[in-house]
Write a protein that holds these residues in place. Sequence first.
Motif, PDB file in Angstrom:
ATOM      1  N   TYR A  45      80.145 -44.529  38.608  1.00  0.00           N
ATOM      2  CA  TYR A  45      79.391 -45.022  39.758  1.00  0.00           C
ATOM      3  C   TYR A  45      80.062 -46.279  40.299  1.00  0.00           C
ATOM      4  O   TYR A  45      80.885 -46.920  39.625  1.00  0.00           O
ATOM      5  CB  TYR A  45      77.928 -45.298  39.397  1.00  0.00           C
ATOM      6  N   ILE A  46      79.713 -46.614  41.546  1.00  0.00           N
ATOM      7  CA  ILE A  46      80.250 -47.797  42.217  1.00  0.00           C
ATOM      8  C   ILE A  46      79.102 -48.755  42.508  1.00  0.00           C
ATOM      9  O   ILE A  46      78.053 -48.344  43.012  1.00  0.00           O
ATOM     10  CB  ILE A  46      80.950 -47.421  43.543  1.00  0.00           C
ATOM     11  N   THR A  47      79.287 -50.027  42.187  1.00  0.00           N
ATOM     12  CA  THR A  47      78.355 -51.063  42.618  1.00  0.00           C
ATOM     13  C   THR A  47      79.086 -51.946  43.622  1.00  0.00           C
ATOM     14  O   THR A  47      80.301 -52.143  43.526  1.00  0.00           O
ATOM     15  CB  THR A  47      77.859 -51.919  41.439  1.00  0.00           C
ATOM     16  N   TRP A  48      78.343 -52.463  44.603  1.00  0.00           N
ATOM     17  CA  TRP A  48      78.999 -53.275  45.622  1.00  0.00           C
ATOM     18  C   TRP A  48      78.039 -54.285  46.233  1.00  0.00           C
ATOM     19  O   TRP A  48      76.819 -54.097  46.225  1.00  0.00           O
ATOM     20  CB  TRP A  48      79.598 -52.391  46.714  1.00  0.00           C
ATOM     21  N   SER A  49      78.601 -55.378  46.716  1.00  0.00           N
ATOM     22  CA  SER A  49      77.839 -56.423  47.392  1.00  0.00           C
ATOM     23  C   SER A  49      78.659 -56.944  48.561  1.00  0.00           C
ATOM     24  O   SER A  49      79.896 -56.896  48.546  1.00  0.00           O
ATOM     25  CB  SER A  49      77.505 -57.575  46.440  1.00  0.00           C
ATOM     26  N   ASN A  54      79.645 -68.124  52.707  1.00  0.00           N
ATOM     27  CA  ASN A  54      79.677 -68.358  51.258  1.00  0.00           C
ATOM     28  C   ASN A  54      78.281 -68.319  50.653  1.00  0.00           C
ATOM     29  O   ASN A  54      78.043 -68.848  49.579  1.00  0.00           O
ATOM     30  CB  ASN A  54      80.349 -69.705  50.947  1.00  0.00           C
ATOM     31  N   ASN A  55      77.349 -67.676  51.368  1.00  0.00           N
ATOM     32  CA  ASN A  55      75.960 -67.629  50.932  1.00  0.00           C
ATOM     33  C   ASN A  55      75.567 -66.183  50.650  1.00  0.00           C
ATOM     34  O   ASN A  55      75.499 -65.358  51.561  1.00  0.00           O
ATOM     35  CB  ASN A  55      75.058 -68.228  52.017  1.00  0.00           C
ATOM     36  N   HIS A  56      75.304 -65.878  49.385  1.00  0.00           N
ATOM     37  CA  HIS A  56      74.964 -64.506  49.002  1.00  0.00           C
ATOM     38  C   HIS A  56      73.642 -64.041  49.606  1.00  0.00           C
ATOM     39  O   HIS A  56      73.387 -62.835  49.670  1.00  0.00           O
ATOM     40  CB  HIS A  56      74.892 -64.391  47.477  1.00  0.00           C
ATOM     41  N   ASP A  63      73.149 -56.905  48.701  1.00  0.00           N
ATOM     42  CA  ASP A  63      73.375 -57.232  47.295  1.00  0.00           C
ATOM     43  C   ASP A  63      72.875 -56.085  46.421  1.00  0.00           C
ATOM     44  O   ASP A  63      71.831 -55.497  46.683  1.00  0.00           O
ATOM     45  CB  ASP A  63      72.640 -58.526  46.932  1.00  0.00           C
ATOM     46  N   GLY A  64      73.631 -55.763  45.407  1.00  0.00           N
ATOM     47  CA  GLY A  64      73.192 -54.743  44.460  1.00  0.00           C
ATOM     48  C   GLY A  64      73.299 -53.323  44.965  1.00  0.00           C
ATOM     49  O   GLY A  64      72.524 -52.450  44.560  1.00  0.00           O
ATOM     50  N   TRP A  98      83.301 -55.121  44.799  1.00  0.00           N
ATOM     51  CA  TRP A  98      82.878 -53.813  44.319  1.00  0.00           C
ATOM     52  C   TRP A  98      83.439 -53.565  42.928  1.00  0.00           C
ATOM     53  O   TRP A  98      84.449 -54.152  42.528  1.00  0.00           O
ATOM     54  CB  TRP A  98      83.323 -52.710  45.281  1.00  0.00           C
ATOM     55  N   SER A  99      82.748 -52.725  42.188  1.00  0.00           N
ATOM     56  CA  SER A  99      83.181 -52.365  40.838  1.00  0.00           C
ATOM     57  C   SER A  99      83.026 -50.867  40.639  1.00  0.00           C
ATOM     58  O   SER A  99      82.033 -50.274  41.080  1.00  0.00           O
ATOM     59  CB  SER A  99      82.354 -53.101  39.775  1.00  0.00           C
TER      60      SER A  99
END
Length: 243
Positions: A45-49, A54-56, A63-64, A98-99
């Motif tokens: 699976y891929i997770t991404w944000s 510079n503000n999440h 997010d998530g 991303w991961s």
Amino acid sequence: MGFPSSGTFEVDLVFPRNATYTPQALMPVVWALQKPSMAPPLASYITWSLWEGNNHSSPGSIDGGLIELRDEDPADERLISKFFNTMEYPDGYWTLTWSLELSNCSQYTGPSHTLTRSGSTVFTIHKSGQEPDLVAATSASQCGAMEAYAFNVTSFGSACGHLGLTPTTNPCAVNISSSAASSLYASATASACAPNTPVNPNVTCPTSTSTSSASNSASRSRIATAPALLMLLVWGINLILIG
């Protein structure tokens, strides 16, 4: 459909790149899976944000994000896309992280272990930037700049893969044609225009079939009524003349 017994599984981040783009109502994020039929047995699976500045937690941030790669796709290549709106934030830089995670059972006799590969890219949104071009992103002059991760799967265990030596990535094997790019955008537009979806004022939604049908029915009704009204008018004039 059966899973392959072995092979090379690769995931490439096709778009965006470290470049400057014009503001878009539908800004694409696109990954390509090579040998996508290998994704489900690897439990991948891929997770991404994604965030602006510079503000999440900045407006427009995502997010998530989670993309589970469960589909049994027999094709050699599969495109996965997400779209977001940058029209409200026309100037500034964005960060995409991303991961890719998959289950690696190599050299383990117990439970499988999760293997993670992570990437990131920073891009800028500005009116002077270039239009996103998914076709050009896979051209011979640009394909080598993709973030890519490849895995040599020698065999499969129970919801995991036995991995051999890490192979050389081959992002230039990915190809996005004009029709494929158009299909991705059409799907994104349909999603943005779906009922119960927050309105994106910068997306032009097609007229629904039901609305068109109702309009056509009304037109046919008016056309059908006109001869009847004309007959009544003639009948009324005749009565006046006779009287």
